[in-house]
Design an enzyme around this catalytic site. Structure first.
Site, mmCIF file in Angstrom:
data_model
loop_
_atom_site.group_PDB
_atom_site.id
_atom_site.type_symbol
_atom_site.label_atom_id
_atom_site.label_comp_id
_atom_site.label_asym_id
_atom_site.label_seq_id
_atom_site.Cartn_x
_atom_site.Cartn_y
_atom_site.Cartn_z
ATOM 1 N N ALA A 61 0.696 -1.319 -0.136
ATOM 2 C CA ALA A 61 0.024 0.099 -0.061
ATOM 3 C C ALA A 61 0.839 1.241 -0.090
ATOM 4 C CB ALA A 61 -0.975 0.088 1.283
ATOM 5 N N GLY A 105 1.177 -5.037 1.057
ATOM 6 C CA GLY A 105 -0.054 -5.483 -0.056
ATOM 7 C C GLY A 105 0.353 -5.774 -1.009
ATOM 8 N N GLU A 108 0.155 -9.209 -0.375
ATOM 9 C CA GLU A 108 -1.275 -9.873 -0.273
ATOM 10 C C GLU A 108 -1.819 -9.921 -1.410
ATOM 11 O OE1 GLU A 108 -1.672 -6.429 2.578
ATOM 12 O OE2 GLU A 108 -2.566 -7.866 4.045
ATOM 13 N N GLU A 128 4.217 -4.599 7.862
ATOM 14 C CA GLU A 128 3.169 -3.547 8.205
ATOM 15 C C GLU A 128 3.554 -3.557 9.839
ATOM 16 O OE1 GLU A 128 2.352 -6.041 6.234
ATOM 17 O OE2 GLU A 128 1.057 -5.179 4.668
#
Ligand code: 3H9
Length: 701
Positions: A61, A105, A108, A128
């Site tokens: 992200a 992310g 992910e 994270e």
């Protein structure tokens, strides 16, 4: 910035293309979903490859988006969980082709694909937690399904990054043979028409022998040190993966993510992330300044510091030549480095082959002439100006024009050292922190004459050896030690007020400092502080120190190296409080007559941290430091300041500058109040309602 869609032979390749690290902001997420929808609806497409290029798959992200909190773009549709769900639900096989970092992310989305193929350059992780967060796009739900709960927890709670070999070992990815993109296209084609291997269809596996999940997770939570919100939430979310389908687990995970994004810890860690990256970047370097290449590094002085610097260079792939004044010292230095690699091999930190290759790049030279041909030479000899000037005269004699000459001095005048050469423009300070191969901080000291190219070269070298570099101008103590001196002054003043040394240490350690100031001085050597105080007493008699640490030194309690200091130490190096020091400290405080029984734990923290803040602001005023966030970087990486508090200046901002200023004024009115004249920048920022961490000096080189 785009998502490119290229289709050939029935396979669509979706390329994520957003420099520098393919982070997935709102616009990229929109484009990714559009491209996915286009590929899925195109009847000629049988399979899809998700590819980030040969340098980086995706760093996850966009961390900058988090600043707007849960009402900002992070939580605006399509969110990352929405993109991940769309990949998972795809009706055609999707292969993630992973080269370089695949983090947060990025991992992910890769885990929502139906296969993951990687190059040997790939690096995987869910970091994270290092931003005070948890993976919020299904990471805590899919990783335990792919690699088991135990391995997943270890990765998620530590935020550690693993290489391709380890990822293959744990079953997270397969290694591609040959060209990754081509291999992924072939693999995708081969999967076409077969049942899709969705991670969401798998079950999370508890470790062998564990049947009581609740107890297992409770033990994991109990083991957290320190018990910060993010690691705890990571464990809670992984536990959900055992009892919830991926969709429901991911929904709950995203809720937790939305809460964490607003915690002070996450805000501090995100600030720290960007502060680390702006450190060492000079706003005012003239355009076109490019660093010189460094292939061979020379090191003069092979004590603990010189050997540590050599290891850092060898670890970074550089050829390294050592020299020292005597053959015995040189042999001892080489021996220290060999012992380091033998121990690293034994502990499994490096393979025997890697250690041997590193040692092969190590040479020794019995005279300065052996350093000819080095692109950079770092002097790490005894801290004495004349000794260092002699070394630099020799370096000036043997090194090629354009070589960089660096001193590791921590206190001496770099300009006086540079003046011993005919090329002061090529001289910089490289102030390493001990152990030099472990500590990430590097103070890059810019002398009066240091050229922009030399500075750029020093910064590039810092990056090569994995350091976080902070630029400082010349002053006694540079950034870190100058701030530390004021911190210590307050720690000692607390003893004058009747607070025992271990209370100061315990309070600061509970607050998050890696080590309290008295324990630090016992480690560094109390005699070193004593010598500095004697110098200061002559230079600045108007700035007196507490005499308490001198009394410790008069007892020859120099710290760990003499078996005792403020504390006593057992054979295993464990410290304990000492009744003799309690008596000494109590009598000392009684003699001063300023004992206060109301010094709270908060006051202990505030005195010590505010002292760092005030001196840091003076460094900015004097132009010694470039920007306020650099001061925080120095403190986090060099002095054990807790990352989840951002740094002293960030912490002051979060406390509120009016409050900080008011406390300083109270201290100013009290014992040894002369030390508490608030820095003008603090008064200015408090009045204007601005943040200390916004200050940049932006000096022109
Ligand atoms: C996440 O994914 C949350 C999800 O689970 C859930 C969401 C709902 N965003 O480090 P470098 C910038 S959280 C924005 O110097 P390197 C960085 O600031 C994310 N910017 O390069 C720098 O900018 P500048 C989890 C980012 O080659 C430039 O890129 N992911 C991001 O030494 C180069 O960075 C992470 O925590 C980002 N995600 O190292 C990974 N990442 O040039 C964080 C980097 O203006 N990133 N930038 O200073 C890294 O670990 C390293 O940057 C990486 C490259 C290893 C990728």
């Amino acid at each position: 910035m785009s998502i490119q869609l290229e289709t050939s032979g029935g396979v669509s390749v979706l390329t994520i293309d957003r420099a520098p690290v393919n982070s997935l902001d709102l616009s990229m997420r929109i484009r990714l979903l559009e491209a996915l929808a286009a590929a899925l609806s195109d009847a000629s497409v049988e399979a899809i490859v998700l590819w980030g290029g040969s340098r980086v798959f995706s760093a996850g992200a966009d961390i900058e988006e988090f600043a707007a909190g849960p009402r900002g773009p992070t939580c605006t549709e399509p969110t990352l969980p929405t993109v991940v769900a769309a990949l998972d639900a795809a009706t055609k096989p999707i292969v993630a082709a992973i080269a370089g970092p695949c983090l947060g992310g990025g991992l992910e989305i890769a885990m929502a694909c139906h296969a993951r193929l990687c190059a040997s350059t790939a690096r995987f992780g869910l970091p994270e937690v290092k931003l005070g967060l948890l993976p919020g796009a299904g990471g805590t739900q899919r990783l335990p399904r792919l690699v088991g709960v135990e391995t997943a927890l270890r990765l998620i709670v530590s935020g550690d990054v693993i290489d391709a070999r380890r990822a293959v070992e744990i079953g997270l990815a397969e290694l591609a043979s040959g060209d990754l993109r081509d291999a992924a296209i072939r693999h995708a084609r081969a999967l076409s028409g077969k049942p899709l291997a969705r991670t969401s269809d798998l079950n999370a596996r508890l470790p062998d022998g564990v049947s009581a999940a609740a107890e297992y997770f409770a033990a994991q939570r109990a083991g957290l040190r320190p018990a910060l919100p993010a690691p705890r939430a990571c464990i809670d979310a992984v536990e959900l993966a055992l009892s919830h389908p991926v969709a429901e687990g991911s929904r709950l995970e995203f809720e937790l993510f939305g809460k964490l994004i607003e915690t002070p810890e996450s805000k501090a860690l995100r600030y720290a992330f960007f502060a680390d990256r702006s450190a060492g970047r000079l706003p005012a370097l003239p355009p076109g300044v490019t660093p010189r290449a460094i292939h061979r590094v020379g090191i003069v002085g092979t004590g603990t510091m010189g050997s540590g610097i050599a290891i850092a260079c060898l670890d970074a792939g550089l050829a390294t030549t050592l020299t020292d004044a005597t053959p015995a010292a040189l042999a001892a230095g080489r021996g220290r480095i060999e012992t380091h690699y033998a121990s690293a091999t034994k502990k499994g930190r490096v393979s025997a082959d890697v250690a041997a290759e590193r040692l092969q790049r190590l040479q020794t030279a019995d005279s300065y002439d052996g350093l000819a041909g080095c692109d950079l030479v770092i002097e790490a000899v005894y801290e004495d100006l004349e000794v260092k000037r002699t070394v630099f005269r020799e370096l000036d004699r043997v090194l090629e024009p354009g070589a960089l000459l660096a001193s590791n001095t921590s206190t001496l005048d770099l300009d006086a050292i540079a003046a011993a050469t005919a090329r002061p423009a090529d001289v910089v300070g490289l102030h390493f922190f001990s152990p030099a191969n472990v500590m990430r901080l590097l103070e890059v000291v810019r002398g009066r004459e240091t050229s922009a190219v030399s500075l750029a070269t020093a910064l590039a070298f810092g990056k090569t050896i994995g350091k976080v570099s902070v630029v400082a101008r010349v002053c006694d103590g540079f950034i870190g030690n100058r701030m530390f001196e004021e911190y210590l002054r307050q720690a000692y003043a607390l003893v004058d007020l009747g607070v025992l040394p271990w209370r100061v240490d315990n309070v600061l350690e509970r607050w998050g400092m890696a080590m309290g100031p008295f324990a630090v001085m016992d480690l560094a050597g109390n005699d070193i502080g004593w010598a500095i105080r004697k110098r200061r007493a002559i230079a600045h008699p108007e700035r007196p120190y507490s005499t308490f640490p001198d009394k410790i030194c008069e007892l020859k309690r120099f710290g760990r190296k003499s078996g005792a200091g403020f504390y006593t130490y057992d054979d295993a190096g464990r410290r304990s409080e000492d009744a003799a020091i309690t008596k000494l400290a109590t009598e000392h405080a009684q003699a001063i007559g300023a004992i206060r029984s109301d010094v709270s734990d908060d006051e202990i923290v505030e005195r010590c941290v505010s002292a760092l803040v005030n001196e840091g602001l003076r460094l900015l005023e004097e132009g010694i430091a470039e920007r306020a966030s650099d001061l925080d970087v120095v403190y986090r990486h060099g002095y054990g300041f807790p990352a989840h508090r951002g740094g002293p200046l960030f912490f002051a901002d979060t406390l509120g500058l009016h409050h900080v200023l008011e406390s300083m004024r109270n201290f100013h009115a009290g014992y040894q109040g002369w030390a508490w004249e608030p820095a003008p920048r603090l008064i200015y920022a408090a009045r204007r309602g601005t943040c200390l961490t916004d200050i940049e000096t932006r000096r022109v080189p």
